[in-house]
Design a protein around this motif. Structure first.
Motif, PDB file in Angstrom:
ATOM      1  N   LEU A  55       0.629  -1.320  -0.176  1.00  0.00           N
ATOM      2  CA  LEU A  55       0.070  -0.005   0.133  1.00  0.00           C
ATOM      3  C   LEU A  55       0.813   1.193   0.136  1.00  0.00           C
ATOM      4  CD1 LEU A  55      -2.218  -1.279   2.709  1.00  0.00           C
ATOM      5  CD2 LEU A  55      -2.887  -1.144   0.275  1.00  0.00           C
ATOM      6  N   CYS A  56       2.115   1.337  -0.124  1.00  0.00           N
ATOM      7  CA  CYS A  56       3.002   2.239   0.052  1.00  0.00           C
ATOM      8  C   CYS A  56       2.790   3.042  -1.338  1.00  0.00           C
ATOM      9  CB  CYS A  56       4.626   2.026   0.086  1.00  0.00           C
ATOM     10  SG  CYS A  56       4.938   1.456   1.719  1.00  0.00           S
ATOM     11  N   GLY A  57       2.690   4.256  -1.189  1.00  0.00           N
ATOM     12  CA  GLY A  57       2.535   5.315  -2.297  1.00  0.00           C
ATOM     13  C   GLY A  57       3.863   5.624  -2.943  1.00  0.00           C
ATOM     14  N   SER A  58       4.051   5.056  -4.110  1.00  0.00           N
ATOM     15  CA  SER A  58       5.498   5.148  -4.681  1.00  0.00           C
ATOM     16  C   SER A  58       5.348   6.237  -5.741  1.00  0.00           C
ATOM     17  CB  SER A  58       5.955   3.723  -5.429  1.00  0.00           C
ATOM     18  OG  SER A  58       4.838   3.016  -6.150  1.00  0.00           O
ATOM     19  N   ARG A  59       4.419   6.423  -6.216  1.00  0.00           N
ATOM     20  CA  ARG A  59       4.410   7.855  -7.392  1.00  0.00           C
ATOM     21  C   ARG A  59       3.957   8.784  -6.597  1.00  0.00           C
ATOM     22  NH1 ARG A  59       0.892   6.071 -11.839  1.00  0.00           N
ATOM     23  NH2 ARG A  59      -0.363   5.022 -10.342  1.00  0.00           N
ATOM     24  N   ILE A  60       4.574   9.950  -6.249  1.00  0.00           N
ATOM     25  CA  ILE A  60       3.984  10.943  -5.525  1.00  0.00           C
ATOM     26  C   ILE A  60       3.879  12.259  -6.631  1.00  0.00           C
ATOM     27  CG2 ILE A  60       4.352  12.634  -3.846  1.00  0.00           C
ATOM     28  CD1 ILE A  60       6.433  10.629  -2.470  1.00  0.00           C
ATOM     29  N   PHE A  61       2.507  12.575  -6.908  1.00  0.00           N
ATOM     30  CA  PHE A  61       2.215  13.511  -7.777  1.00  0.00           C
ATOM     31  C   PHE A  61       1.777  14.827  -6.925  1.00  0.00           C
ATOM     32  CE2 PHE A  61       0.659   9.485  -9.680  1.00  0.00           C
ATOM     33  CZ  PHE A  61       1.394   9.462 -11.183  1.00  0.00           C
ATOM     34  N   VAL A  62       2.628  15.956  -7.476  1.00  0.00           N
ATOM     35  CA  VAL A  62       2.341  17.090  -6.329  1.00  0.00           C
ATOM     36  C   VAL A  62       1.824  18.281  -7.541  1.00  0.00           C
ATOM     37  CG1 VAL A  62       3.608  18.532  -4.869  1.00  0.00           C
ATOM     38  CG2 VAL A  62       4.285  16.317  -5.078  1.00  0.00           C
ATOM     39  N   GLU A  63       0.948  18.895  -6.906  1.00  0.00           N
ATOM     40  CA  GLU A  63       0.350  20.200  -7.600  1.00  0.00           C
ATOM     41  C   GLU A  63       1.517  21.084  -7.745  1.00  0.00           C
ATOM     42  OE1 GLU A  63      -3.455  21.885  -6.364  1.00  0.00           O
ATOM     43  OE2 GLU A  63      -3.515  22.914  -8.215  1.00  0.00           O
ATOM     44  N   LYS A  64       1.480  21.597  -9.116  1.00  0.00           N
ATOM     45  CA  LYS A  64       2.866  22.387  -9.446  1.00  0.00           C
ATOM     46  C   LYS A  64       3.066  23.551  -8.806  1.00  0.00           C
ATOM     47  CE  LYS A  64       5.041  23.331 -13.932  1.00  0.00           C
ATOM     48  NZ  LYS A  64       4.870  23.394 -15.349  1.00  0.00           N
ATOM     49  N   SER A  65       2.183  24.316  -8.135  1.00  0.00           N
ATOM     50  CA  SER A  65       2.235  25.494  -7.359  1.00  0.00           C
ATOM     51  C   SER A  65       2.898  25.180  -5.970  1.00  0.00           C
ATOM     52  CB  SER A  65       0.994  26.278  -7.053  1.00  0.00           C
ATOM     53  OG  SER A  65       0.111  25.266  -6.348  1.00  0.00           O
ATOM     54  N   ILE A  66       2.987  23.936  -5.598  1.00  0.00           N
ATOM     55  CA  ILE A  66       3.816  23.578  -4.346  1.00  0.00           C
ATOM     56  C   ILE A  66       4.827  22.811  -4.548  1.00  0.00           C
ATOM     57  CG2 ILE A  66       1.970  24.349  -2.489  1.00  0.00           C
ATOM     58  CD1 ILE A  66       1.652  21.135  -2.260  1.00  0.00           C
ATOM     59  N   TYR A  67       5.052  22.400  -5.625  1.00  0.00           N
ATOM     60  CA  TYR A  67       5.989  21.444  -6.076  1.00  0.00           C
ATOM     61  C   TYR A  67       7.295  21.676  -5.399  1.00  0.00           C
ATOM     62  CZ  TYR A  67       8.888  17.905  -8.558  1.00  0.00           C
ATOM     63  OH  TYR A  67       9.737  16.877  -8.759  1.00  0.00           O
ATOM     64  N   HIS A  68       7.950  22.637  -5.567  1.00  0.00           N
ATOM     65  CA  HIS A  68       9.442  23.249  -5.225  1.00  0.00           C
ATOM     66  C   HIS A  68       9.350  23.164  -3.564  1.00  0.00           C
ATOM     67  CE1 HIS A  68      11.343  23.564  -8.710  1.00  0.00           C
ATOM     68  NE2 HIS A  68      10.325  23.994  -9.448  1.00  0.00           N
ATOM     69  N   LYS A  69       8.121  23.536  -2.929  1.00  0.00           N
ATOM     70  CA  LYS A  69       8.316  23.789  -1.485  1.00  0.00           C
ATOM     71  C   LYS A  69       8.113  22.157  -0.840  1.00  0.00           C
ATOM     72  CE  LYS A  69       4.985  25.243   2.242  1.00  0.00           C
ATOM     73  NZ  LYS A  69       3.565  25.648   2.472  1.00  0.00           N
ATOM     74  N   PHE A  70       7.393  21.500  -1.658  1.00  0.00           N
ATOM     75  CA  PHE A  70       7.153  20.128  -1.226  1.00  0.00           C
ATOM     76  C   PHE A  70       8.457  19.654  -1.463  1.00  0.00           C
ATOM     77  CE2 PHE A  70       7.117  15.394  -2.389  1.00  0.00           C
ATOM     78  CZ  PHE A  70       6.338  15.021  -1.149  1.00  0.00           C
ATOM     79  N   LYS A  71       9.180  19.566  -2.366  1.00  0.00           N
ATOM     80  CA  LYS A  71      10.520  18.996  -2.849  1.00  0.00           C
ATOM     81  C   LYS A  71      11.528  19.111  -1.637  1.00  0.00           C
ATOM     82  CE  LYS A  71      13.321  20.059  -6.257  1.00  0.00           C
ATOM     83  NZ  LYS A  71      13.894  20.004  -7.852  1.00  0.00           N
TER      84      LYS A  71
END
Ligand code: NDP
Length: 480
Positions: free
Chosen positions: A283-299
């Protein structure tokens, strides 16, 4: 060196062919026990004992069976430290994880189905003026339960408990890579008062003893959890014999993060959903899709926190990741990382094996790995890796992320992070998966249907679904 035995007819027995396989301790890379390399002859013996036990077990009242299974659950609890340490040693997972997840959930599985069976009812259908149908459900007979190495006792008990509760006799096989807690379970079952032959536990290779279980004509149903390729082989063999099958298979789960989520909670949970059990949870989430507006902050934040995750020997109380389960599996994960680089992926952190000090210097440790820059349809983003490896993929539009999330052959689970309730429902509805967690991950209610669609499996486990699977319905009509 300790030699494990099969558990047949209420007794521990050596394999008939006297053949053994080596059992490795993944944290040190050393062999620490030998397990039976069982064959068809052991399966025949186990089936014979199950055939003798079936009339006794299936004719007991539900209350009697329930009491024995509650004893079994208490028996594991009473020896839980032994089970926790054995699970960690066999699998390489941190002791803390075996203590907080694996063993408590194994205890809960037996307890849950011991009590669920008391409330399991069948249907009646009235036909006005004509008569009434009532449906009775009977145990199937002898069933086979085959489980994988990632959550050894947890997934083993998740099958065995409903099978036994509904009155079947079981021939069970744990993974040859993680046999130890299943081995301990035999004695606990005996001490709990389970009659001889009701539960038989056989060790050995999938394509030998596992195959003999699948093909045995007296074993009428197969409940299997493992890889999709193995599931396909089992499905074909079982289908030709008209056996019932429940197949819980691989996954490539999307973790979809919208900009309006609770960022702190999402990061904390995403660390777990990416790397718990070294990423070896279906059940691990191996593909992390991030909305572009917070992509850099998330990364930035995610990579910083991943860097702080301690990879250490399983006994270290500060270990967040232990070792992966085996040398072949470690090499498989490392080869996937190599492919990701060849596909143009950028390793943001990790990507390498970790060498610990002695006596753990030959153990199978991999740094949690985060990769970006890959297309959603490349090999890395389509194939199951089943290790501490995740990819980051930015997205702009809801429709695009749904399309990308649904693009793999798998359909097990998904996680969605958003504070927009309408969107949460809308996206959940469109994802081709069997399980969705919104603003959470791996919250389990044992009553709910568990399993996946597409190449992630067939059928569902959990609650009534499991009790229905392990019983055969018979409809009876009476004319008024
Ligand atoms: P495998 O498919 O390799 O093995 C699973 C079990 O099947 C093992 O006990 C194995 O024996 C046995 N087996 C192998 N070949 C056969 C055969 N021909 N006939 C009968 N039995 C056979 O999976 P892994 O153990 O490597 O587990 C990892 C996989 O399990 C991953 O793909 C993961 O996603 C999936 N999984 C799915 C879950 C779900 O709920 N959907 C939950 C957990 C894991 P042995 O290994 O001893 O040879």
């Amino acid at each position: 060196m300790e030699k494990l035995k099969n558990f047949i007819n209420g007794e521990y027995r050596a394999p008939i062919n006297s053949q053994y396989l080596e059992n490795f301790e993944p944290s040190t890379g050393e062999v620490y026990s030998l397990i039976p390399n069982s064959s068809k002859e052991d399966v025949d013996l186990a089936v014979k004992s199950a055939e003798e036990a079936f009339p006794i077990w299936s004719s007991m009242s539900k209350e009697q069976r329930s009491n024995i299974l509650i004893n079994l659950s208490k028996g594991i609890e009473a020896r839980s430290e032994e089970f926790i340490n054995a699970e960690s040693k066999d699998n390489g997972k941190p002791v803390s994880l075996a203590r907080s997840v694996d063993i408590p959930r194994s205890i809960a599985n037996f307890h849950f189905f011991a009590t669920a069976i008391l409330h399991f009812a069948s249907e009646s259908h009235n036909m006005e003026g004509l008569g009434i149908n009532y449906t009775i459900r009977k145990p199937i007979g002898i069933v086979g339960c085959i489980s994988p190495w990632n959550l050894p006792l947890y997934l083993f008990s998740w099958k065995i408990a409903p099978a036994l509760a509904s009155g079947n006799c079981v021939i069970a096989k744990p993974s040859e890579v993680t046999p130890y807690t299943a081995y301990l379970l035999g004695q606990v079952a005996k001490d709990a008062g389970l009659p001889p032959g009701v539960l038989n536990i056989l060790h050995g290779e999938g394509n030998l003893v596992g195959d003999s279980i699948v093909k045995h004509p007296s074993i009428k149903a197969i409940s299997f959890t493992g890889g999709t390729a193995t599931g396909s082989i089992i499905a074909q063999k079982a289908a030709s014999m008209f056996k019932k099958t429940s197949l819980e298979l691989g996954g490539k789960n999307p973790n979809i993060i919208f900009a309006d989520c609770d960022f702190e909670l999402m990061i904390k949970t995403t660390l777990r959903s990416s790397f718990a059990n070294q990423g070896q949870i279906c059940l691990c989430g191996s593909r992390i899709f991030v909305e572009k507006s917070i992509y850099h902050k998330f990364k930035e934040e995610f990579v910083k926190q991943v860097d702080n995750l301690l990879v250490s020997n399983p006994a270290d109380p500060n270990a967040k990741l232990g070792s992966v389960v085996s040398k072949p599996h470690m090499n498989k994960i490392l080869s996937h990382i190599k492919i990701a680089k060849e596909e143009g992926g950028k390793i943001l952190t990790g990507g390498n094996q970790v060498k610990l000090d002695k006596p753990y210097d030959k153990g199978y440790y991999i740094r949690p790995t985060v990769i970006e820059g890959l297309s959603f349809d490349c090999k890395t983003n389509q194939e199951e890796i089943f290790g501490p490896v995740v990819t980051l993929i930015p997205f702009e539009k809801e429709d695009d992320v749904i399309m990308m999330a649904n693009s793999t052959e798998y359909g097990l689970s998904a996680t969605i992070w958003t504070s927009d309730l309408k969107r949460a429902h809308r996206v959940s509805n469109q994802l081709q998966v069997g399980l969705v967690w919104i603003n959470s991950w791996l919250v389990r209610d044992l009553r709910t249907p568990f399993g996946g669609m597409k190449s992630s499996g067939m059928g569902r486990e959990g609650g009534w679904e499991a009790l229905r699977f392990f019983t055969e319905p018979k409809n009876i009509f009476i004319k008024y």
